[in-house]
Structure formats: C-alpha cells, structure tokens
Design a protein around this motif. Structure first.
Motif, PDB file in Angstrom:
ATOM      1  N   LYS A 118       0.822  -1.217   0.000  1.00  0.00           N
ATOM      2  CA  LYS A 118       0.000   0.000   0.000  1.00  0.00           C
ATOM      3  C   LYS A 118       0.853   1.263   0.000  1.00  0.00           C
ATOM      4  O   LYS A 118       0.587   2.197  -0.743  1.00  0.00           O
ATOM      5  N   SER A 119       1.901   1.265   0.827  1.00  0.00           N
ATOM      6  CA  SER A 119       2.742   2.468   0.896  1.00  0.00           C
ATOM      7  C   SER A 119       3.525   2.663  -0.398  1.00  0.00           C
ATOM      8  O   SER A 119       3.675   3.789  -0.890  1.00  0.00           O
ATOM      9  N   THR A 120       3.997   1.564  -0.953  1.00  0.00           N
ATOM     10  CA  THR A 120       4.737   1.648  -2.214  1.00  0.00           C
ATOM     11  C   THR A 120       3.802   2.157  -3.311  1.00  0.00           C
ATOM     12  O   THR A 120       4.169   3.018  -4.119  1.00  0.00           O
ATOM     13  N   GLY A 161       9.716   3.357   7.721  1.00  0.00           N
ATOM     14  CA  GLY A 161       9.997   2.887   6.366  1.00  0.00           C
ATOM     15  C   GLY A 161       9.253   3.708   5.324  1.00  0.00           C
ATOM     16  O   GLY A 161       9.801   4.054   4.286  1.00  0.00           O
ATOM     17  N   ASP A 162       8.014   4.021   5.645  1.00  0.00           N
ATOM     18  CA  ASP A 162       7.214   4.813   4.713  1.00  0.00           C
ATOM     19  C   ASP A 162       7.821   6.196   4.511  1.00  0.00           C
ATOM     20  O   ASP A 162       7.851   6.733   3.414  1.00  0.00           O
ATOM     21  N   ARG A 163       8.289   6.755   5.627  1.00  0.00           N
ATOM     22  CA  ARG A 163       8.882   8.091   5.522  1.00  0.00           C
ATOM     23  C   ARG A 163      10.071   8.062   4.575  1.00  0.00           C
ATOM     24  O   ARG A 163      10.219   8.928   3.728  1.00  0.00           O
ATOM     25  N   ILE A 196      -5.629   8.280   1.900  1.00  0.00           N
ATOM     26  CA  ILE A 196      -5.484   7.710   3.243  1.00  0.00           C
ATOM     27  C   ILE A 196      -5.104   6.254   3.108  1.00  0.00           C
ATOM     28  O   ILE A 196      -5.821   5.487   2.475  1.00  0.00           O
ATOM     29  N   GLU A 197      -3.971   5.914   3.696  1.00  0.00           N
ATOM     30  CA  GLU A 197      -3.557   4.504   3.705  1.00  0.00           C
ATOM     31  C   GLU A 197      -3.949   3.884   5.039  1.00  0.00           C
ATOM     32  O   GLU A 197      -3.577   4.380   6.094  1.00  0.00           O
ATOM     33  N   THR A 198      -4.735   2.817   4.984  1.00  0.00           N
ATOM     34  CA  THR A 198      -5.100   2.121   6.216  1.00  0.00           C
ATOM     35  C   THR A 198      -4.909   0.623   6.043  1.00  0.00           C
ATOM     36  O   THR A 198      -5.007   0.095   4.945  1.00  0.00           O
TER      37      THR A 198
END
Ligand SMILES: Nc1nc2c(ncn2[C@@H]2O[C@H](COP(=O)(O)OP(=O)(O)O)[C@@H](O)[C@H]2O)c(=O)[nH]1
Ligand SMILES: [Mg+2]
Length: 374
Positions: free
Chosen positions: A60-62, A96-98, A145-147
């Motif tokens: 999701k973050s990628t 990691g997302d940051r 929004i990532e959930t």
C-alpha cells in the motif's frame, strides 16, 4: 510556532507548518483544535478523498508513493495520511514509509504524514476524519489515506473516503484475505499488486468471480449502481443518444433522492445495450516498478468522475456524515453517562433492577428519557 498561532487562515493559505500543527492537535485530541476546525468548516469539499486499504505488506505504501508521483504529474496537489493503528502515538510511526516517500519531501505540492492515536476506541477514526477535513480545506486536490484493512480495522475507511482502493496480493493462501465477503464490498477499485509474483492472474480471476456473484445476487449494492452509471457515461460505450438518455434518466432518478440500489434498477431498465453486470475494475500493478500505476490512477479518476456526474458523491458524503453525526452523538451520550450525577442515576436503576422493583428494559427506558430531552 505554538498551538495558539494555528489559525484557519494560515491553514487555508497553505501554511504547511500550521497544517501539520493542527493535525498534531487533532492527534492529541486537544480541545483547542475545535475552534480552528469550526472556522475551517465553511471551506473545502473539493478534494477527492481516496482510501488505500488492504493487508499489511500488500504494498500500500509503495503504491501510494507511486500514485503521488502520477497525480503530481497530472498537476494535482496531493496529501497523504498514513494511518497506523499499530504504532503508538509517540513512536516513530512507519519509518519505512517516511524513507520511501522521501523523494516527495521537497515538493511543495505534496504533504505526507502519519497519523497515530492515543489508543482509545474510535479515536483514530475521528482523528482521521478531522485530518482529512483539514487537508481538504488546505487546498489539496487529492487526499490519500492509507489504512490496514484486514479484519476489524480501526478506521472505517468507507465512511471517510470517496473512492476506496482495495489492495490484494498473490500468495496469501487460498482464502485471500482482502476479498473475504464483506471486506470485498467496500472496494470501488480493486488492485492486485505484486503482479510480478506467481498467481496474480488467479487472484484477478477470483476477485472478478466474487464481484460478479456479489453483483448478481445484489449483495454489492455500494458499487453496482455506480458501475452501471459508469458504463452509461463512458463516451465510447455506444451511440451518443443512448448515453444522453441514460444520463438523463439517471439524473432524474437521483433527483427524487433515490438510493443507489434503486437507481441501479432504474438504469438497468432504462439503458438498453448496457450490460447490467458491470463490476468494479480490477487493476494489476507492480508498485515497485510502477507498472499499472497509470491505469490505476485512471480508474480512480473515472470513479471520481462517475461519482460527480451522477450525484452519488453528494449522497455518499451525506450518508457518511449522517453516520458520523450518529457516532458523535453516541460518544457524547456515553460521556454524559460517565458524569457523576448520571452514575448515581445508573446505580439507582441498577439497584431497582437487582431488587426486582423494575425490569432491565424499563430501567433503560428511564435512562433514555433522562438523556434525550428534546
Ligand atoms: N515483488 C514486489 N514487491 C513489492 C511490490 N510492491 C511492494 N513490494 C514490497 O512489499 C513490501 C511491503 O510494501 P509496503 O508498501 O510497505 O506494504 P504496506 O504494508 O501495504 O504498506 C516492501 O518490501 C515492498 O518493497 C510489488 O509490486 N512487487
Ligand atoms: Mg504501509
């Protein structure tokens, strides 16, 4: 800048520090945030709110990172809220997302942050809605929004997002987590990420089959109307007269306040030549390489256009707001019950029930009457 310097004007003028500060106040549930939120209330409403949800590790973050790049390429200002129920409020949430999203750090048209919680039930969901409203009022065109969306997610993404992207991946075993009945119904656009891995095609087939079944037996009421509408609105679908009349009848049916399901039947009857077995799009992506991202963004934007053209955007937001009002009211009632004088009332009622002077239901009625004097 301290909290007292945070104002609606600053947020609206694009002052990122004020926006960040306000969202931190929202996270901490500071009462002082309310004055600013109230002052912002008249603004916003123009952002397209996109929820990206799916199991942990699905990418999701990628994907979000790539969506941001694609949307920026289309000239849109994008805000990302990474909601992480597992990370404690003070911790370095989703480090990691940051790092992954660092490349957007110097882009003024992008705002990325994580949203954590104090850890009480319902808090994260409310904070997420409030933060979305702030980012909307701050002028971002898209708010993503990532959930994490498996099982009982803390954030009810359907109540916040206009468009929900449900992410699945191959290799999760036979019962694919993300497409379990119920969870599946929340998707507007389906994404099978990690298409570079074995089994992606099979996941796509399974999702399509489940969607078809759901549409056929009327279970997937949330999107059936929209995708029929989408078919009617698609320029290439058939001759212009048919499209126009389908569009008109759709608008007519909505003007009467018809529910999405009602409109679906209406359209299916009124638009000959349009298959009433439209299912939501299923897009294959490899988030790491960017493969399929353009198509994914196209589908997200097609959904946005269909929402706007049909009036569903408004009805969906209205339904969500009504739900949120109900939840807000329930929270207030609960906290009213916690107050001392109510506690005494409840203890009295409890004694009465124990002593069999009144029954439990009469006790509840008494309490309800005391609470709802309007
Ligand atoms: N093979 C492959 N790996 C991917 C893909 N997308 C993401 N990943 C990897 O999957 C892992 C989890 O990704 P992440 O975006 O953090 O998932 P999230 O938990 O859903 O946000 C990371 O190691 C990514 O590099 C993809 O399309 N193919
Ligand atoms: Mg993530």
């Amino acid at each position: 800048m301290d909290d007292s310097a945070v104002s609606a004007e600053r947020v609206r003028s694009g002052d990122i520090r004020a926006t960040a500060r306000l969202i931190s106040m929202i996270e901490r549930e500071e009462p002082s945030r309310l004055a600013v939120l109230k002052a912002l209330h008249a603004y916003g409403g123009g952002a397209h709110v996109v929820g990206i949800t799916g199991p942990p590790g699905a990418g999701k973050s990628t994907l979000t990172d790539k969506l941001v790049a694609e949307l920026r390429g289309r000239g849109r200002r994008v805000a990302v809220l990474a909601v992480d129920p597992s990370s404690p409020f003070t911790g370095g949430a989703i480090l990691g997302d940051r790092i992954r999203m660092q490349r957007h750090a110097t882009d003024e048209g992008v705002y990325i942050r994580s949203l954590a919680t104090r850890g009480h039930l319902g808090g994260l969901s409310r904070s997420a809605s409030e933060a979305v409203r702030v980012l909307d009022a701050a002028g971002y065109d898209d708010v993503i929004i990532e959930t994490v969306g498996v099982g009982q997610s803390e954030v009810d993404i359907v109540r916040i997002a206009d468009t929900v992207v449900l992410v699945s991946v191959p290799g999760l075993g036979d019962d694919i987590q993300a497409i379990k009945a119920g969870v599946m119904e929340i998707g507007d656009v389906f994404c099978v990420n990690k298409a570079d891995k074995d089994g992606a095609e099979r996941v796509v087939r399974e999702i399509r089959a489940m969607l078809e079944t759901a549409v056929l037996n009327g279970a997937a009421t949330r999107f059936s109307a929209l995708y029929t509408a989408r078919a009617a609105l698609a320029p290439a679908s058939t001759d212009p007269a048919t499209i126009e009349s389908a569009r008109d009848s759709l608008r007519d049916s909505l003007r009467g306040g018809a529910m999405e399901q009602g409109a679906f039947h209406h359209i299916a009857a009124q638009a000959p030549g349009h298959p009433n077995l439209e299912i939501p799009p299923v897009v294959c992506t490899v988030a790491e390489t960017g493969q399929g991202i353009v198509e994914l963004v196209n589908e997200i934007k097609t959904h946005e256009a269909a929402l706007a053209a049909t009036g569903f955007l408004r009805s969906r937001r209205e339904a969500n707001l009504a739900w949120e009002l109900g939840r807000g009211a329930a929270e207030r009632v609960l906290s009213a019950l916690e107050r001392d004088e109510r506690k005494e009332t409840m203890s009295e009622l409890a004694r009465a029930v124990l002593d069999k002077r009144i029954d439990y239901y009469d006790a509840l009625d008494t309490l309800e009457k005391a609470l709802t004097r309007y």
